[in-house]
Scaffold this motif. Structure first.
Motif, PDB file in Angstrom:
ATOM      1  N   GLN B 319      96.912  45.096  96.754  1.00  8.71           N
ATOM      2  CA  GLN B 319      96.347  44.694  95.463  1.00  8.71           C
ATOM      3  C   GLN B 319      94.831  44.753  95.513  1.00  8.71           C
ATOM      4  N   ASP B 320      94.326  44.151  96.593  1.00 14.43           N
ATOM      5  CA  ASP B 320      92.880  44.134  96.751  1.00 14.43           C
ATOM      6  C   ASP B 320      92.325  45.544  96.732  1.00 14.43           C
ATOM      7  N   GLU B 321      93.006  46.377  97.464  1.00 15.57           N
ATOM      8  CA  GLU B 321      92.570  47.752  97.584  1.00 15.57           C
ATOM      9  C   GLU B 321      92.506  48.401  96.205  1.00 15.57           C
ATOM     10  N   GLU B 430      92.653  31.805 104.658  1.00 16.54           N
ATOM     11  CA  GLU B 430      92.157  32.661 103.575  1.00 16.54           C
ATOM     12  C   GLU B 430      90.731  33.121 103.890  1.00 16.54           C
ATOM     13  N   LEU B 431      89.960  32.142 104.357  1.00 14.34           N
ATOM     14  CA  LEU B 431      88.571  32.448 104.695  1.00 14.34           C
ATOM     15  C   LEU B 431      88.508  33.543 105.761  1.00 14.34           C
ATOM     16  N   ALA B 432      89.358  33.362 106.772  1.00 16.34           N
ATOM     17  CA  ALA B 432      89.376  34.344 107.859  1.00 16.34           C
ATOM     18  C   ALA B 432      89.736  35.715 107.320  1.00 16.34           C
ATOM     19  N   ARG B 433      90.714  35.730 106.393  1.00 12.32           N
ATOM     20  CA  ARG B 433      91.168  37.003 105.829  1.00 12.32           C
ATOM     21  C   ARG B 433      90.026  37.680 105.080  1.00 12.32           C
ATOM     22  N   ILE B 434      89.368  36.871 104.252  1.00 12.44           N
ATOM     23  CA  ILE B 434      88.288  37.439 103.429  1.00 12.44           C
ATOM     24  C   ILE B 434      87.144  37.910 104.309  1.00 12.44           C
ATOM     25  N   THR B 435      86.868  37.100 105.332  1.00  6.96           N
ATOM     26  CA  THR B 435      85.778  37.486 106.231  1.00  6.96           C
ATOM     27  C   THR B 435      86.059  38.837 106.868  1.00  6.96           C
ATOM     28  N   SER B 436      87.296  38.980 107.337  1.00  7.95           N
ATOM     29  CA  SER B 436      87.618  40.242 108.014  1.00  7.95           C
ATOM     30  C   SER B 436      87.547  41.406 107.032  1.00  7.95           C
ATOM     31  N   ARG B 437      88.003  41.120 105.815  1.00 10.14           N
ATOM     32  CA  ARG B 437      88.001  42.166 104.787  1.00 10.14           C
ATOM     33  C   ARG B 437      86.559  42.568 104.464  1.00 10.14           C
ATOM     34  N   LEU B 438      85.728  41.531 104.330  1.00 10.44           N
ATOM     35  CA  LEU B 438      84.328  41.805 104.015  1.00 10.44           C
ATOM     36  C   LEU B 438      83.684  42.617 105.129  1.00 10.44           C
TER      37      LEU B 438
END
Lengths: 124, 622
Positions: B319-321, B430-438
């Motif tokens: 979805q993000d993609e 969630e934070l970890a996920r977003i951080t990695s994504r960023l």
């Protein structure tokens, strides 16, 4: 000194013809109690200077008095004139660079520097 | 002294002149008279004969351990006014040695006494004005560099490693390849031997199973007792195990899970059988099977859940993609905002937990916290409630319990209200996920670290190869600093006047003054003794003495013709003189009158000095 020189007895021959009693006879090698040296203090004590007349010169009273000038302070590390004293180590220092070095010095060296001018703390 | 001479050497007579004092210039020859006296006096006399100094004058003798100043009036020493400072050449050498070894602790072993003495004799000089000379060194310009002496210790440059040639590289690669080959071969051999082993085991087990079919039911236990297996099932399971490991070794896919799936009912045959139909042994077995089944099922469920989560995450990412592809900038912005928000949230929680000590973070870092500070915020709140409840007594009407909310208090007070809930954990995840994504998307993004970076990271000195300069000992200020102790003994902690001031002291002590005697004395000052060999000594002495003497006093400082050996020459000349035989003290006198007589006669001053000299100089004659 080179070992050959010592071994060849050039420095101190074992047999001195002008002596009545040779050193090696007086103090044979391997003997438990060798010769013992008297220290300056012992000799002075034996001499009993208190009994001598005060106006006659002798070893004790010909000593030079302390200097008339105020003693100058010199940096313990560099030898230049030292306006400052480090309160922690009591070392005298000339400028900030030396001060940095002083603060890096291990205590052993600080004590040795102090001992050079007879100011080290001697714990007994 | 006399005792020593007469007893040990059997000397017929000792010559004593009025200036005989302490430096033993023995003209030792078997059965010859000897003379002993003060070296400075002998030296002065000798130089007087040479015409270097006058009959009124002053001898400055800078010796090994002490320095003396002796004035002479009409050719005779005035011992009443001589003086001594306990500083000499020995101290200069020692000072130099100590200073250098403190300055270069790594080369301490190279700085021996002999080397220090050599350096002293070769390079030390007396500064005319120590303070200005030192300032020159302190500035460190060209002039100072010129004056510095560099002593290069033996140093061998480390062999520079030439880059390996093509041949070398090829050779090394070949060796490596060879070794790898050998290892691979070894592994293969091991593998094949293992396969062989397992195959033989399998064959053995299958053979056993075949044998077992021919054996009657009742004989099975006795038959099996030899093999170490208890039942047929066990053998079968062993076969399964061996086949599996065989497959594994052979590198085939192990389909253990799939294989065991359909076997569930076979694996746990007793579970569906009611209890009352089973024997106690079988009951036990059933319980075991039940346990095994539940655990395996649980494992299955967990696996399922993990799989689903994975799917979910995948979906989210997808979805993000999609969002990102739609509008990359907006997406990035949103992501950043979310990250900020979440990280703040997490941070706040952390702060609450650690009692807000993040605000005064240094306290937290220092580790020195009291009991109160160890509690987190929730625990603190609980303590507060408890204390207020304890002291909230007899204050008007007790209305506690009238309202519903009152009872909530107990819930808060209860010990296990430490909400270890999932909320923050979710946030963190969630934070970890977003951080990695960023991190993936945004090259500029730098995740904020939890740890406060230590401000002053002391940079470790980089290791560098030792160079020629590391094996150099530079003599700069030391060149003037060491001889300076003769003039300022308090530099080494001796509270006495230096050489130049000693002259003043000596002149002050003169019993008879006037008639221009002082002027005559200062115009014939003789330096003798080894330490006066420093360059610049005469000039410095002249400057120093000029400061003490009245304006325009005549001052002349001369060096003895040979400062080291003149004393001996003087004594020799004296002993060879005509008056020597008259002035002697014979052995007969010694036996008759004893040593004390000699002492009373002249040597009260002199005696201890002789002994001291001998004790210091490790007597060669005793």
């Amino acid at each position: 000194m080179e070992t050959e020189v010592i071994e060849s007895n050039i420095l101190l021959p074992q047999h001195l013809s002008f002596k009545r009693v040779q050193l090696s006879e007086k103090y044979p090698k391997g003997q438990a109690r060798g010769r013992h040296w008297k220290h300056l203090k012992q000799i002075l004590q034996v001499e009993n200077y208190q009994t001598y007349l005060p106006n006659e010169p002798n070893y004790v009273n010909i000593e030079t008095p302390p200097s008339m000038y105020p003693s100058k302070k010199f940096c313990d590390i560099t030898g230049s004139e030292a306006p400052y004293i480090d309160p922690r180590t009591n070392l005298r220092y000339a400028n900030t660079d030396v001060f940095k070095r002083i603060r890096m010095l291990p205590n052993e060296y600080v004590q040795r520097y102090l001992a050079l001018r007879n100011a080290a703390v001697v714990l007994k | 002294m006399a005792e020593l001479l007469f007893e040990t050497y059997g000397i017929p007579s000792v010559g004593m002149c009025s200036y005989s004092k302490f430096y033993l210039k023995l003209l030792v020859h078997h059965r010859h008279p000897v003379a002993f006296g003060v070296d400075a006096a002998f030296s002065y006399k000798y130089n007087q004969q040479l015409g270097i100094c006058d009959k009124d004058g002053l001898a400055i003798s800078a010796g090994l351990t002490t320095s003396h100043v002796i004035p002479f009036v009409s050719g005779e020493p005035v011992f009443e006014s001589c003086c001594r400072t306990n500083v000499g050449g020995y101290h200069v050498t020692d000072y130099l040695k100590q200073l250098l070894s403190l300055k270069y602790p790594h080369h301490m072993s190279s700085i021996t006494w002999e080397k220090a003495e050599d350096l002293k004799m070769e390079h030390c000089y007396v500064a005319q004005d120590y303070a200005s000379e030192v300032r020159l060194f302190q500035k460190g310009d060209n002039e100072a560099e010129e004056k510095s002496i560099c002593w290069q210790l033996p140093w061998i440059p480390p062999p520079t490693e030439a880059p390996p040639s093509e041949e070398e590289i090829a050779r090394k690669a070949a060796i490596k390849e060879k070794q790898g080959q050998r290892l691979r071969e070894m592994a293969a051999a091991k593998k094949s031997s293992r396969i062989m082993e397992l195959e033989t085991e399998l064959q053995g087990l299958e053979f056993l199973l075949q044998q077992l079919e021919h054996v009657q039911e009742s004989d099975i236990p006795s038959f099996l007792s030899e093999t170490g297996y208890v039942s047929k099932q066990e053998i079968e399971s062993a076969i399964v195990r061996v086949t599996q490991s065989l497959r594994k070794v052979k590198g085939e896919q192990v389909e253990m899970e799939e294989k065991t799936e359909p076997l569930t009912t076979e694996k746990y045959p007793l579970i569906d059988v009611p209890d009352n139909m089973l024997s106690p042994d079988q009951l036990k077995e059933k319980r075991r099977q039940l346990f095994l089944k539940t655990t395996s099922e649980g494992r299955q469920r967990a696996k399922q859940k993990r799989f689903e989560e994975e799917l979910e995450r995948e979906r989210k990412n997808q979805q993000d993609e999609e969002k990102r592809l739609e509008n990359p900038e907006l997406y990035l912005e949103q992501l950043h905002a979310k990250h900020r928000e979440l990280s703040e949230k997490v941070e706040q929680r952390k702060r609450l937990k650690t009692n807000g000590s993040r605000s005064n973070g240094n306290q937290n870092l220092s580790g020195g916290v009291g009991r109160g500070e160890r509690l987190n915020a929730a625990q603190k709140e609980r303590m507060r409630l408890l204390t207020t409840a304890a002291f909230d007594r007899g204050k008007g009407e007790d209305t506690f319990g009238a309202r519903e909310e009152d009872w909530q208090l107990y819930k808060l007070m209860s010990k296990d209200n430490d909400d270890d809930d999932d909320g923050p954990d979710e946030d963190e995840a969630e934070l970890a996920r977003i951080t990695s994504r960023l991190q993936d998307i945004d090259p500029l993004f730098v995740p904020k670290l939890d740890v406060i970076p230590v401000q002053a990271v002391t940079e470790l000195p980089k290791f560098r190869p030792l160079t020629k300069e590391d094996f150099q000992i530079v003599l700069g200020v030391e060149r003037i600093r060491c001889p300076e102790i003769l003039f300022q003994p308090n530099m080494v902690g001796v509270d006495q006047a230096g050489l130049d001031e000693m002259v003043g002291v000596s002149i002050r002590r003169l019993p008879t003054k006037g008639n221009g005697l002082e002027e005559r004395i200062t115009s014939s000052i003789l330096m003798t003794g080894g330490s006066c060999l420093f360059p610049g000594m005469a000039e410095r002495l002249e400057v120093g003495i000029r400061m003490i003497r009245p304006f325009e006093s005549p001052i002349r400082v001369v060096r003895a013709s040979d400062p080291i050996l003149d004393a001996w020459r003087g004594a020799a000349a004296y002993a060879a003189g005509a008056q020597f035989s008259v002035q002697t003290f014979s052995r007969e006198d010694y036996y008759e009158k004893g040593e004390d007589w000699l002492r009373k006669y002249q040597l009260r001053v002199l005696q201890p000095m002789i002994v001291i000299l001998l004790s210091n100089q490790s007597i060669r004659f005793s």
